[in-house]
Design a protein around this motif. Sequence first.
Motif, PDB file in Angstrom:
ATOM      1  N   ALA A   1       1.066  -1.199  -0.012  1.00  0.00           N
ATOM      2  CA  ALA A   1       0.173   0.261   0.077  1.00  0.00           C
ATOM      3  C   ALA A   1       0.896   1.281  -0.017  1.00  0.00           C
ATOM      4  O   ALA A   1       0.574   2.228  -0.817  1.00  0.00           O
ATOM      5  CB  ALA A   1      -0.928   0.005   1.102  1.00  0.00           C
ATOM      6  N   ILE A   2       1.923   1.215   0.481  1.00  0.00           N
ATOM      7  CA  ILE A   2       2.814   2.470   0.748  1.00  0.00           C
ATOM      8  C   ILE A   2       3.423   2.666  -0.639  1.00  0.00           C
ATOM      9  O   ILE A   2       3.584   3.733  -1.015  1.00  0.00           O
ATOM     10  CB  ILE A   2       4.001   2.163   1.850  1.00  0.00           C
ATOM     11  CG1 ILE A   2       3.449   2.299   3.219  1.00  0.00           C
ATOM     12  CG2 ILE A   2       4.751   3.360   1.550  1.00  0.00           C
ATOM     13  CD1 ILE A   2       2.496   3.271   3.501  1.00  0.00           C
ATOM     14  N   GLU A   3       3.868   1.565  -1.324  1.00  0.00           N
ATOM     15  CA  GLU A   3       4.415   1.758  -2.372  1.00  0.00           C
ATOM     16  C   GLU A   3       3.046   2.345  -3.529  1.00  0.00           C
ATOM     17  O   GLU A   3       3.722   3.223  -4.350  1.00  0.00           O
ATOM     18  CB  GLU A   3       4.698   0.370  -3.220  1.00  0.00           C
ATOM     19  CG  GLU A   3       5.384   0.315  -4.544  1.00  0.00           C
ATOM     20  CD  GLU A   3       6.813   0.818  -4.526  1.00  0.00           C
ATOM     21  OE1 GLU A   3       7.531   0.837  -5.743  1.00  0.00           O
ATOM     22  OE2 GLU A   3       7.414   1.378  -3.515  1.00  0.00           O
ATOM     23  N   ALA A   4       2.270   1.912  -3.436  1.00  0.00           N
ATOM     24  CA  ALA A   4       1.017   2.457  -4.157  1.00  0.00           C
ATOM     25  C   ALA A   4       0.841   3.999  -3.807  1.00  0.00           C
ATOM     26  O   ALA A   4       0.438   4.845  -4.757  1.00  0.00           O
ATOM     27  CB  ALA A   4      -0.192   1.512  -4.139  1.00  0.00           C
ATOM     28  N   LEU A   5       0.690   4.201  -2.650  1.00  0.00           N
ATOM     29  CA  LEU A   5       0.651   5.600  -2.104  1.00  0.00           C
ATOM     30  C   LEU A   5       1.796   6.624  -2.750  1.00  0.00           C
ATOM     31  O   LEU A   5       1.266   7.486  -3.156  1.00  0.00           O
ATOM     32  CB  LEU A   5       0.915   5.774  -0.510  1.00  0.00           C
ATOM     33  CG  LEU A   5       0.337   7.002  -0.021  1.00  0.00           C
ATOM     34  CD1 LEU A   5      -0.844   7.468  -0.137  1.00  0.00           C
ATOM     35  CD2 LEU A   5       0.711   6.866   1.470  1.00  0.00           C
ATOM     36  N   ASN A   6       2.732   6.120  -2.888  1.00  0.00           N
ATOM     37  CA  ASN A   6       4.002   7.005  -3.618  1.00  0.00           C
ATOM     38  C   ASN A   6       3.580   7.090  -4.874  1.00  0.00           C
ATOM     39  O   ASN A   6       3.707   8.036  -5.445  1.00  0.00           O
ATOM     40  CB  ASN A   6       5.153   6.399  -3.290  1.00  0.00           C
ATOM     41  CG  ASN A   6       5.715   6.470  -1.817  1.00  0.00           C
ATOM     42  OD1 ASN A   6       5.340   7.343  -1.089  1.00  0.00           O
ATOM     43  ND2 ASN A   6       6.645   5.521  -1.445  1.00  0.00           N
ATOM     44  N   LEU A   7       2.911   5.988  -5.801  1.00  0.00           N
ATOM     45  CA  LEU A   7       2.895   6.142  -6.887  1.00  0.00           C
ATOM     46  C   LEU A   7       1.595   6.819  -7.516  1.00  0.00           C
ATOM     47  O   LEU A   7       1.805   7.770  -8.034  1.00  0.00           O
ATOM     48  CB  LEU A   7       2.446   4.767  -7.624  1.00  0.00           C
ATOM     49  CG  LEU A   7       1.784   4.704  -9.026  1.00  0.00           C
ATOM     50  CD1 LEU A   7       2.678   4.978  -9.839  1.00  0.00           C
ATOM     51  CD2 LEU A   7       1.119   3.286  -9.092  1.00  0.00           C
ATOM     52  N   ALA A   8       0.471   6.927  -6.195  1.00  0.00           N
ATOM     53  CA  ALA A   8      -0.442   7.879  -6.701  1.00  0.00           C
ATOM     54  C   ALA A   8      -0.282   9.301  -6.311  1.00  0.00           C
ATOM     55  O   ALA A   8      -0.648  10.330  -7.162  1.00  0.00           O
ATOM     56  CB  ALA A   8      -1.422   7.331  -5.434  1.00  0.00           C
ATOM     57  N   ARG A   9       0.926   9.610  -5.396  1.00  0.00           N
ATOM     58  CA  ARG A   9       1.156  10.902  -5.215  1.00  0.00           C
ATOM     59  C   ARG A   9       1.957  11.397  -6.289  1.00  0.00           C
ATOM     60  O   ARG A   9       1.900  12.458  -6.912  1.00  0.00           O
ATOM     61  CB  ARG A   9       2.069  11.191  -4.050  1.00  0.00           C
ATOM     62  CG  ARG A   9       1.209  11.031  -2.703  1.00  0.00           C
ATOM     63  CD  ARG A   9       2.066  11.066  -1.421  1.00  0.00           C
ATOM     64  NE  ARG A   9       1.123  10.952  -0.107  1.00  0.00           N
ATOM     65  CZ  ARG A   9       1.519  10.914   1.072  1.00  0.00           C
ATOM     66  NH1 ARG A   9       2.792  10.325   1.139  1.00  0.00           N
ATOM     67  NH2 ARG A   9       0.889  10.804   2.016  1.00  0.00           N
ATOM     68  N   GLN A  10       2.982  10.617  -6.971  1.00  0.00           N
ATOM     69  CA  GLN A  10       3.814  11.011  -8.082  1.00  0.00           C
ATOM     70  C   GLN A  10       2.850  11.259  -9.400  1.00  0.00           C
ATOM     71  O   GLN A  10       3.193  12.296  -9.944  1.00  0.00           O
ATOM     72  CB  GLN A  10       4.808   9.794  -8.536  1.00  0.00           C
ATOM     73  CG  GLN A  10       5.773   9.787  -7.186  1.00  0.00           C
ATOM     74  CD  GLN A  10       6.513   8.480  -7.392  1.00  0.00           C
ATOM     75  OE1 GLN A  10       6.465   7.688  -8.331  1.00  0.00           O
ATOM     76  NE2 GLN A  10       7.496   8.160  -6.326  1.00  0.00           N
ATOM     77  N   SER A  11       1.778  10.590  -9.568  1.00  0.00           N
ATOM     78  CA  SER A  11       1.119  10.822 -10.688  1.00  0.00           C
ATOM     79  C   SER A  11      -0.211  11.665 -10.701  1.00  0.00           C
ATOM     80  O   SER A  11      -1.215  11.936 -11.447  1.00  0.00           O
ATOM     81  CB  SER A  11       0.480   9.147 -10.945  1.00  0.00           C
ATOM     82  OG  SER A  11      -0.553   8.801 -10.163  1.00  0.00           O
ATOM     83  N   GLY A  12      -0.333  12.241  -9.233  1.00  0.00           N
ATOM     84  CA  GLY A  12      -1.180  13.421  -9.345  1.00  0.00           C
ATOM     85  C   GLY A  12      -2.656  12.833  -8.596  1.00  0.00           C
ATOM     86  O   GLY A  12      -3.689  13.770  -8.589  1.00  0.00           O
ATOM     87  N   LEU A  13      -2.756  11.620  -8.290  1.00  0.00           N
ATOM     88  CA  LEU A  13      -4.041  10.860  -8.403  1.00  0.00           C
ATOM     89  C   LEU A  13      -4.344  11.222  -6.663  1.00  0.00           C
ATOM     90  O   LEU A  13      -5.398  11.256  -6.214  1.00  0.00           O
ATOM     91  CB  LEU A  13      -3.983   9.416  -8.272  1.00  0.00           C
ATOM     92  CG  LEU A  13      -3.914   8.920  -9.567  1.00  0.00           C
ATOM     93  CD1 LEU A  13      -3.669   7.488  -9.707  1.00  0.00           C
ATOM     94  CD2 LEU A  13      -5.291   9.232 -10.401  1.00  0.00           C
ATOM     95  N   LEU A  14      -3.252  11.519  -5.874  1.00  0.00           N
ATOM     96  CA  LEU A  14      -3.278  11.988  -4.430  1.00  0.00           C
ATOM     97  C   LEU A  14      -2.483  13.157  -4.372  1.00  0.00           C
ATOM     98  O   LEU A  14      -1.290  13.340  -4.934  1.00  0.00           O
ATOM     99  CB  LEU A  14      -3.074  10.890  -3.453  1.00  0.00           C
ATOM    100  CG  LEU A  14      -3.887   9.840  -3.122  1.00  0.00           C
ATOM    101  CD1 LEU A  14      -3.520   8.744  -2.105  1.00  0.00           C
ATOM    102  CD2 LEU A  14      -5.194  10.370  -2.551  1.00  0.00           C
ATOM    103  N   LYS A  15      -2.923  14.256  -3.441  1.00  0.00           N
ATOM    104  CA  LYS A  15      -2.312  15.321  -3.273  1.00  0.00           C
ATOM    105  C   LYS A  15      -1.117  14.935  -2.113  1.00  0.00           C
ATOM    106  O   LYS A  15      -1.151  14.233  -1.235  1.00  0.00           O
ATOM    107  CB  LYS A  15      -2.952  16.460  -2.733  1.00  0.00           C
ATOM    108  CG  LYS A  15      -4.109  17.148  -3.598  1.00  0.00           C
ATOM    109  CD  LYS A  15      -4.779  18.054  -3.032  1.00  0.00           C
ATOM    110  CE  LYS A  15      -5.651  18.469  -3.807  1.00  0.00           C
ATOM    111  NZ  LYS A  15      -6.664  19.867  -3.636  1.00  0.00           N
ATOM    112  N   PRO A  16       0.176  15.469  -2.444  1.00  0.00           N
ATOM    113  CA  PRO A  16       1.248  15.123  -1.460  1.00  0.00           C
ATOM    114  C   PRO A  16       0.797  15.824  -0.086  1.00  0.00           C
ATOM    115  O   PRO A  16       0.323  16.914  -0.083  1.00  0.00           O
ATOM    116  CB  PRO A  16       2.396  16.235  -2.258  1.00  0.00           C
ATOM    117  CG  PRO A  16       2.259  16.304  -3.577  1.00  0.00           C
ATOM    118  CD  PRO A  16       0.712  16.357  -3.505  1.00  0.00           C
ATOM    119  N   LEU A  17       1.421  15.271   0.840  1.00  0.00           N
ATOM    120  CA  LEU A  17       1.251  15.890   2.254  1.00  0.00           C
ATOM    121  C   LEU A  17       1.835  17.323   2.405  1.00  0.00           C
ATOM    122  O   LEU A  17       3.038  17.503   2.062  1.00  0.00           O
ATOM    123  CB  LEU A  17       1.780  14.851   3.140  1.00  0.00           C
ATOM    124  CG  LEU A  17       0.782  13.679   3.704  1.00  0.00           C
ATOM    125  CD1 LEU A  17       1.614  12.771   4.833  1.00  0.00           C
ATOM    126  CD2 LEU A  17      -0.402  14.121   4.181  1.00  0.00           C
TER     127      LEU A  17
END
Length: 341
Positions: free
Chosen positions: A325-341
């Motif tokens: 999940a952490i690996e996917a969280l980083n992917l989502a942030r890098q691709s703009g699917l989630l905003k960085p903290l």
Amino acid sequence: MEVVAGVDLGGTAINYTLVNGQEQFLIEGLCEHPALSKQGPEVCLQQIADGLEIAAEKAGALLADVVAVGLDTPGPASAAGQFSARGSTNFVHPRWAGFDIREGLARRLGKPVSYLNDANAAALWGHFAIFGANTRETSVSVVIGTGNGGGVILEGRVVKGKNGFGGELGHVLIPYQGIAGTGELRPQCNCGRTGDLESLCSLTAIENNLLPYYLLRYPGHDLAKLDPHQAAKLVRGLADKGDPMCTEIFRVQAHALGLFFDEMVNTFDPDALIVGGGALETSKEFQRWFLAEIRASMPAQREEQARIPIHVMPNGDTAGARGAAIEALNLARQSGLLKPL
């Protein structure tokens, strides 16, 4: 709600977790069911999709809220998630040979999917639990189970290598001849090596190498009456209760780890060393003793190196899913699917 999922697909069980953009895990403990991997890719991928919907509901979310998925599996597989053409012990159906499971799951879910092998995923979780996501620290993790896996997180990123073999720490050779009380021991690994970490520090090592060696030195021990496979499974519990022979077996494992960690300190100069896996599902007192034995067996270090902490990996039974999940969280942030903290 926008969340990211982690899926830990083993040979016998699938475990799920979900994490939100604030790095809060929404499922405590295991969320698992028996895996259908033996029935081939189509059945297994559909089962993952069905289970993910159940996991989302358990976390108070919808499947539509999941913006990315992290997957981890045992290998052998490439860094991108393509299984070996020679097959895998945990994925015996012939259609798994050469199958790209990351791409297959991404198509089935219609969502971005990242991939790690199971040991790297556990290592990433251990790193995150200590340092948090998106950090620049370096850690080395060893996961002691039936075999011996692990991972290197270098400045916050998983070291995968060209072919996905990065962090195959169990097959690193160690100078085991220096471990006291093992003068005639010649530990053999299933990979063909003599004296790698897995040949001394795994359940298989106990069954094939350490238990036969020490039963000769403790004649009349109750474990000699049992099938070797069953006897090996009892060593951890007996060591935790203070059995002299079983404690000696775990001392050898701790000293093997100390020699290995010494090599890693002089290779990576990490911020932390982490030990996980079933071998340390013991009392806190035994864990403290085991870590102290690791430290005691490490050759003399420079003062700065001697202060590198050794941690027990938390939440070991959910480490794979959480790391994925952490690996996917980083992917989502890098691709703009989630905003960085």
